[in-house]
Design a protein around this motif. Structure first.
Motif, short mmCIF file in Angstrom:
data_model
loop_
_atom_site.label_atom_id
_atom_site.label_comp_id
_atom_site.label_asym_id
_atom_site.label_seq_id
_atom_site.Cartn_x
_atom_site.Cartn_y
_atom_site.Cartn_z
N GLU A 208 91.20 10.81 70.66
CA GLU A 208 91.53 9.99 71.84
C GLU A 208 90.62 10.36 73.01
OE1 GLU A 208 95.75 9.82 72.98
OE2 GLU A 208 95.08 9.75 75.07
N ARG A 209 89.81 9.38 73.47
CA ARG A 209 88.92 9.62 74.63
C ARG A 209 88.91 8.38 75.51
NH1 ARG A 209 89.43 13.33 72.32
NH2 ARG A 209 88.00 14.96 71.66
N PRO A 210 89.03 8.50 76.80
CA PRO A 210 89.42 9.75 77.41
C PRO A 210 90.84 10.12 76.99
CG PRO A 210 89.57 7.97 79.00
CD PRO A 210 88.96 7.38 77.77
N LEU A 211 91.16 11.38 77.10
CA LEU A 211 92.52 11.83 76.81
C LEU A 211 93.39 11.42 78.01
CD1 LEU A 211 94.06 13.45 74.66
CD2 LEU A 211 93.47 15.52 75.91
N VAL A 212 94.33 10.51 77.77
CA VAL A 212 95.11 9.97 78.88
C VAL A 212 96.33 10.86 79.13
CG1 VAL A 212 96.44 7.98 79.70
CG2 VAL A 212 94.35 7.62 78.35
N LEU A 213 96.45 11.29 80.38
CA LEU A 213 97.54 12.20 80.75
C LEU A 213 98.48 11.49 81.69
CD1 LEU A 213 95.23 15.21 81.57
CD2 LEU A 213 96.42 14.78 79.41
N ARG A 214 99.72 11.33 81.27
CA ARG A 214 100.69 10.73 82.20
C ARG A 214 101.26 11.87 83.04
NH1 ARG A 214 104.89 6.88 79.93
NH2 ARG A 214 104.90 6.27 82.13
N GLY A 215 100.76 11.98 84.26
CA GLY A 215 101.18 13.08 85.13
C GLY A 215 100.28 14.29 85.00
N LEU A 264 90.39 20.80 75.27
CA LEU A 264 89.21 20.05 74.81
C LEU A 264 88.00 20.97 74.66
CD1 LEU A 264 89.79 16.89 77.02
CD2 LEU A 264 89.69 16.89 74.52
N ARG A 265 87.85 21.87 75.62
CA ARG A 265 86.69 22.80 75.53
C ARG A 265 86.86 23.74 74.34
NH1 ARG A 265 86.74 22.71 81.41
NH2 ARG A 265 88.02 24.57 81.46
N ALA A 266 88.09 24.19 74.10
CA ALA A 266 88.32 25.09 72.96
C ALA A 266 88.04 24.38 71.64
CB ALA A 266 89.76 25.61 72.98
N LEU A 267 88.31 23.07 71.62
CA LEU A 267 88.05 22.30 70.40
C LEU A 267 86.58 21.94 70.27
CD1 LEU A 267 91.13 19.88 70.42
CD2 LEU A 267 90.71 21.75 68.83
N ASN A 268 85.83 22.18 71.37
CA ASN A 268 84.40 21.88 71.36
C ASN A 268 84.13 20.39 71.18
OD1 ASN A 268 81.93 22.89 71.82
ND2 ASN A 268 81.53 23.57 69.71
N VAL A 269 84.93 19.57 71.88
CA VAL A 269 84.76 18.12 71.81
C VAL A 269 84.57 17.60 73.23
CG1 VAL A 269 86.12 17.86 69.69
CG2 VAL A 269 87.27 17.78 71.92
N ALA A 270 84.23 16.30 73.35
CA ALA A 270 83.94 15.71 74.66
C ALA A 270 85.11 15.94 75.62
CB ALA A 270 83.67 14.23 74.50
N ASP A 271 84.79 16.48 76.79
CA ASP A 271 85.81 16.89 77.75
C ASP A 271 86.09 15.75 78.74
OD1 ASP A 271 87.47 18.23 79.43
OD2 ASP A 271 86.01 19.71 80.09
N GLU A 272 86.75 14.69 78.24
CA GLU A 272 87.03 13.51 79.09
C GLU A 272 88.52 13.30 79.16
OE1 GLU A 272 85.09 10.07 77.43
OE2 GLU A 272 83.41 11.34 76.84
N VAL A 273 89.05 13.34 80.40
CA VAL A 273 90.48 13.08 80.57
C VAL A 273 90.67 12.04 81.67
CG1 VAL A 273 91.11 15.43 79.88
CG2 VAL A 273 90.88 14.88 82.29
N ARG A 274 91.76 11.30 81.59
CA ARG A 274 92.12 10.39 82.68
C ARG A 274 93.59 10.58 82.99
NH1 ARG A 274 91.35 5.06 80.75
NH2 ARG A 274 93.56 4.64 80.60
#
Ligand code: NAD
Length: 327
Positions: A208-215, A264-274
């Motif tokens: 899931e990118r960006p990783l959507v954060l509710r709150g 995301l950084r620990a998983l070594n994947v694209a660091d995109e969140v919304r």
């Protein structure tokens, strides 16, 4: 020393059983396996000759009555937990959480025990935010408020607040040696798949990118499960006038957006969140005042979030949500 642990197959329960065994206790565990799992971790613990497990539904008083007295500590952790259950099964949440506790207190009043340690929840503080009375870090002595008994979201907090009233009443009227514990965001390996950390790992790993954060701006104080279990073991010797104590790591507070970046950084994947607005009723900040906990146990958390996350992430990557997982 002998302990009875209910909810022993659950997230926190199995950590507690392991910690008690490590401290030299004999442990009887009980669980109906409605959420806890009879997996390799549980089977490994069961191989210890000092550990015995029983399957049983603790809403049925005969399940409690099969246990004789003589426990130095009874840890009653069994409950219906998990946000999805609060909304979808509010009657079950109230029924199981209150019936298991009521029968447990009746049994304890009859057979006796050294301590009856019951897990309430940090959710008992949630109503204070609705009336702008939540003070952080939150101490044990604040009033407890249910904002709306008609909203299923409050089923869990209502069960815990009513449960605290039951504990106080059975302590006063029948002398049950109750300690009420309010856990705050315990995390670690094998803690179920419906908490914020496993959910973020699952969705990040799922692409899931960006990783959507509710709150995303909301904060939580996460406590590593091994620290939480150590606190619980030590609470078996808590003074009886303690009554209520926060359980958690009050030394750290992190915004969910920062937690997501770390995962995301620990998983070594694209660091995109919304970040999007939080769901209505979700608590904006949570941080326990743990001075009472640390003073009474003589212990402080040893594992920071940075130290606890890698093993947690590794476990969840190796153990994706099973198809049969219930919330
Ligand atoms: N994990 C946390 O961060 C947290 C936070 C606040 C409060 N708590 C409380 O701490 C306790 C332990 O939490 P957890 O995270 O280990 O939850 P969990 O859901 O992993 O464990 C609860 C266990 O109780 C068992 N159970 C449910 N109903 C039962 C019944 N009728 N009879 C016998 N067993 C039954 C389940 O199968 C499960 O194994 C719960 O009371 C919970 O409300 C936990």
């Amino acid at each position: 020393m002998k302990a009875l642990v209910t909810g022993a197959a659950g997230g926190l329960g199995l950590y507690l059983v392991r910690a008690l065994l490590a401290h030299g206790w004999h442990v009887t565990g009980v669980d109906d396996l409605s959420r806890g799992r009879d997996d390799e971790d549980l089977r490994a613990v069961r191989r210890d000759v000092r550990a015995t497990f029983a399957a049983g539904d603790l809403t049925d008083p005969s399940t409690w009555n099969q246990f004789p007295g003589g426990f130095d500590a009874v840890y009653h952790l069994a409950a219906v937990n998990g946000t999805r259950n609060f909304y979808e099964h509010p009657a079950r949440v109230l029924r199981v959480n209150l019936l298991t506790l009521m029968h447990g207190l009746e049994w304890a009043a009859r057979v006796g025990c050294g301590r009856f340690i019951w897990t309430s929840s940090s959710e008992v503080y949630a109503g204070l935010e609705d009336i702008d009375r939540l003070v952080l870090p939150t101490s044990e002595d604040v009033p407890l408020i249910v904002s709306d008994v008609g909203n299923p979201r409050w089923s869990y907090a209502s069960s815990k607040i009513a449960g605290e009233a039951l504990c106080a009443a059975y302590a006063r009227e029948f002398g049950v040696p109750v300690v009420v514990v309010r856990p705050h965001n315990i995390y670690g390996r094998r803690m179920g798949w419906d908490h914020v950390i496993p959910e973020l790992i699952e969705r990040a790993q799922g692409g899931e990118r960006p990783l959507v954060l509710r709150g995303g701006d909301q904060t939580r104080s996460f406590c590593f499960a091994e620290d939480a279990a150590e606190f619980l073991v030590r609470l078996a010797e808590a003074p009886l006038d303690l009554r209520t104590v926060n359980l958690g790591n009050g030394r750290e507070e992190i915004a969910i957006v920062d937690l997501a970046h770390r995962i995301l950084r620990a998983l070594n994947v694209a660091d995109e969140v919304r970040s999007e607005p939080a769901p209505v009723g979700s608590v904006a900040r949570r941080r326990p005042d743990t001075r009472r906990l640390e003073a009474v146990t003589g212990y402080a958390p040893r594992v920071t979030l940075d130290e606890g996350l890698p093993s947690t992430i590794a476990w969840y990557l190796a153990h994706p949500r099973p198809a049969s997982s219930v919330g």
